[in-house]
Write an enzyme that holds these catalytic residues in place. Structure first.
Site, PDB file in Angstrom:
ATOM      1  CB  ILE A 167      -3.899 -13.901  -8.600  1.00  0.00           C
ATOM      2  CG1 ILE A 167      -3.593 -12.696  -9.459  1.00  0.00           C
ATOM      3  CG2 ILE A 167      -4.179 -13.461  -7.205  1.00  0.00           C
ATOM      4  CD1 ILE A 167      -4.819 -11.833  -9.701  1.00  0.00           C
TER       5      ILE A 167
ATOM      6  CD  GLU B 128      -9.114 -20.262   1.950  1.00  0.00           C
ATOM      7  OE1 GLU B 128      -8.297 -20.755   1.143  1.00  0.00           O
ATOM      8  OE2 GLU B 128     -10.211 -20.778   2.205  1.00  0.00           O
TER       9      GLU B 128
ATOM     10  CG  ASN C  92       0.166 -11.246   0.177  1.00  0.00           C
ATOM     11  OD1 ASN C  92       0.573 -10.175  -0.266  1.00  0.00           O
ATOM     12  ND2 ASN C  92       0.048 -12.341  -0.554  1.00  0.00           N
TER      13      ASN C  92
ATOM     14  CE1 TYR D   3      -7.195 -11.330  -5.006  1.00  0.00           C
ATOM     15  CE2 TYR D   3      -6.129 -11.555  -2.870  1.00  0.00           C
ATOM     16  CZ  TYR D   3      -6.278 -11.949  -4.181  1.00  0.00           C
ATOM     17  OH  TYR D   3      -5.507 -12.965  -4.674  1.00  0.00           O
TER      18      TYR D   3
HETATM   19  C1  LIG Z   1      -0.547  -9.460  -5.289  1.00  0.00           C
HETATM   20  C2  LIG Z   1       0.031  -9.276  -6.686  1.00  0.00           C
HETATM   21  C3  LIG Z   1      -0.547 -10.358  -7.612  1.00  0.00           C
HETATM   22  C4  LIG Z   1      -0.352  -7.876  -7.220  1.00  0.00           C
HETATM   23  O1  LIG Z   1       0.041  -7.782  -8.575  1.00  0.00           O
HETATM   24  P1  LIG Z   1       0.472  -6.382  -9.234  1.00  0.00           P
HETATM   25  O2  LIG Z   1       0.595  -6.601 -10.707  1.00  0.00           O
HETATM   26  O3  LIG Z   1       1.651  -5.837  -8.547  1.00  0.00           O
HETATM   27  O4  LIG Z   1      -0.833  -5.501  -8.898  1.00  0.00           O
HETATM   28  P2  LIG Z   1      -1.285  -4.135  -9.594  1.00  0.00           P
HETATM   29  O5  LIG Z   1      -0.091  -3.414 -10.146  1.00  0.00           O
HETATM   30  O6  LIG Z   1      -2.383  -4.443 -10.538  1.00  0.00           O
HETATM   31  O7  LIG Z   1      -1.833  -3.320  -8.346  1.00  0.00           O
HETATM   32  C5  LIG Z   1      -3.221  -3.246  -8.054  1.00  0.00           C
HETATM   33  C6  LIG Z   1      -3.435  -2.798  -6.631  1.00  0.00           C
HETATM   34  O8  LIG Z   1      -2.893  -3.760  -5.719  1.00  0.00           O
HETATM   35  C7  LIG Z   1      -2.402  -3.085  -4.556  1.00  0.00           C
HETATM   36  N1  LIG Z   1      -0.952  -3.305  -4.467  1.00  0.00           N
HETATM   37  C8  LIG Z   1      -0.139  -3.917  -5.376  1.00  0.00           C
HETATM   38  N2  LIG Z   1       1.133  -3.967  -4.896  1.00  0.00           N
HETATM   39  C9  LIG Z   1       1.119  -3.377  -3.684  1.00  0.00           C
HETATM   40  C10 LIG Z   1       2.102  -3.152  -2.694  1.00  0.00           C
HETATM   41  N3  LIG Z   1       3.386  -3.517  -2.874  1.00  0.00           N
HETATM   42  N4  LIG Z   1       1.710  -2.568  -1.522  1.00  0.00           N
HETATM   43  C11 LIG Z   1       0.431  -2.205  -1.308  1.00  0.00           C
HETATM   44  N5  LIG Z   1      -0.572  -2.390  -2.229  1.00  0.00           N
HETATM   45  C12 LIG Z   1      -0.222  -2.968  -3.393  1.00  0.00           C
HETATM   46  C13 LIG Z   1      -2.701  -1.612  -4.750  1.00  0.00           C
HETATM   47  O9  LIG Z   1      -3.969  -1.371  -4.214  1.00  0.00           O
HETATM   48  C14 LIG Z   1      -2.743  -1.501  -6.262  1.00  0.00           C
HETATM   49  O10 LIG Z   1      -3.513  -0.417  -6.704  1.00  0.00           O
HETATM   50  P3  LIG Z   1      -2.791   0.987  -7.001  1.00  0.00           P
HETATM   51  O11 LIG Z   1      -1.759   0.708  -8.055  1.00  0.00           O
HETATM   52  O12 LIG Z   1      -3.903   1.851  -7.473  1.00  0.00           O
HETATM   53  O13 LIG Z   1      -2.182   1.428  -5.718  1.00  0.00           O
HETATM   54  C15 LIG Z   1       1.612  -9.361  -6.666  1.00  0.00           C
HETATM   55  O14 LIG Z   1       2.085  -8.526  -5.639  1.00  0.00           O
HETATM   56  C16 LIG Z   1       2.150 -10.752  -6.477  1.00  0.00           C
HETATM   57  O15 LIG Z   1       2.346 -11.502  -7.444  1.00  0.00           O
HETATM   58  N6  LIG Z   1       2.396 -11.160  -5.188  1.00  0.00           N
HETATM   59  C17 LIG Z   1       2.933 -12.491  -4.898  1.00  0.00           C
HETATM   60  C18 LIG Z   1       1.891 -13.583  -5.068  1.00  0.00           C
HETATM   61  C19 LIG Z   1       0.723 -13.382  -4.111  1.00  0.00           C
HETATM   62  O16 LIG Z   1       0.904 -13.084  -2.952  1.00  0.00           O
HETATM   63  N7  LIG Z   1      -0.491 -13.613  -4.626  1.00  0.00           N
HETATM   64  C20 LIG Z   1      -1.715 -13.500  -3.875  1.00  0.00           C
HETATM   65  C21 LIG Z   1      -2.097 -14.819  -3.339  1.00  0.00           C
HETATM   66  S1  LIG Z   1      -3.643 -14.749  -2.441  1.00  0.00           S
END
Ligand SMILES: CC(C)(COP(=O)(O)OP(=O)(O)OC[C@H]1O[C@@H](n2cnc3c(N)ncnc32)[C@H](O)[C@@H]1OP(=O)(O)O)[C@@H](O)C(=O)NCCC(=O)NCCS
Length: 146
Positions: free
Chosen positions: A72, A106, A111, A118
């Site tokens: 994701i 996993e 991260n 999650y």
């Molecule tokens: C993980 C990832 C998919 C989150 O996507 P996103 O669009 O930024 O997520 P959202 O905006 O929907 O955030 C949802 C929740 O995630 C958490 N979150 C997202 N970014 C965060 C950050 N930088 N630090 C801490 N928590 C974070 C928070 O709990 C957030 O809820 P909140 O907005 O109420 O605080 C994104 O950071 C990403 O693409 N990371 C790189 C790829 C990756 O590591 N994927 C997971 C593989 S297992």
């Protein structure tokens, strides 16, 4: 974000993502892996688009007893806007509709954004796989009971 549209990933979506995987998505996957996943009948991939431009994608793999989130990822400039949540919500919905009771994954123990995402959706920490990534970083196994 209310202008985000989710749809199944098509071959032409893949062709758009493939050359920008590492630069825009800091993905840990090669495009070969993603391509073979797209052709795998046990897998299901979705994309998130804003004005027809891909801003994220995610996928699951259906096992016998449970479903695994394989990936994701949200485009770097579009993070923290709720797109990851929309993708995850859709994966949960797809899994429920297939009548599975567990969605598992996993995640690298370092991260924090992904772990927080999650946890927010109710996933539970089930254990640790030591040095799972590159023989260095630990993986946390997380499961959502549906
Ligand atoms: C993980 C990832 C998919 C989150 O996507 P996103 O669009 O930024 O997520 P959202 O905006 O929907 O955030 C949802 C929740 O995630 C958490 N979150 C997202 N970014 C965060 C950050 N930088 N630090 C801490 N928590 C974070 C928070 O709990 C957030 O809820 P909140 O907005 O109420 O605080 C994104 O950071 C990403 O693409 N990371 C790189 C790829 C990756 O590591 N994927 C997971 C593989 S297992």
């Amino acid at each position: 974000m209310d202008n985000v549209k989710l749809s199944d990933m098509t071959t032409s979506d893949f062709e758009v993502i493939s050359p920008i995987l590492s630069s825009n998505f800091d993905d840990f996957w090669s495009s070969e892996n993603l391509k073979s996943e797209l052709n795998n009948p046990a897998s299901h991939y979705i994309v998130a688009k804003i004005n027809n431009v891909i801003v994220g994608f995610a996928g699951i793999w259906k096992s016998v007893d449970d479903v695994h989130i394989t990936n994701i990822v949200v485009k770097k400039d579009f993070r923290k806007k709720g797109i990851g949540s929309l993708l995850l919500q859709k994966l949960i919905e797809l899994t429920k509709n297939l009548n599975y009771k567990e969605l598992t994954l996993e995640v690298n123990a370092l991260n924090e954004p992904a772990k927080q995402l999650y946890l927010k959706f109710g996933f539970k920490n089930l254990g640790i796989r030591k040095k799972y990534y590159n023989n260095t970083d630990d993986a946390i196994i997380m499961t959502l009971y549906l």
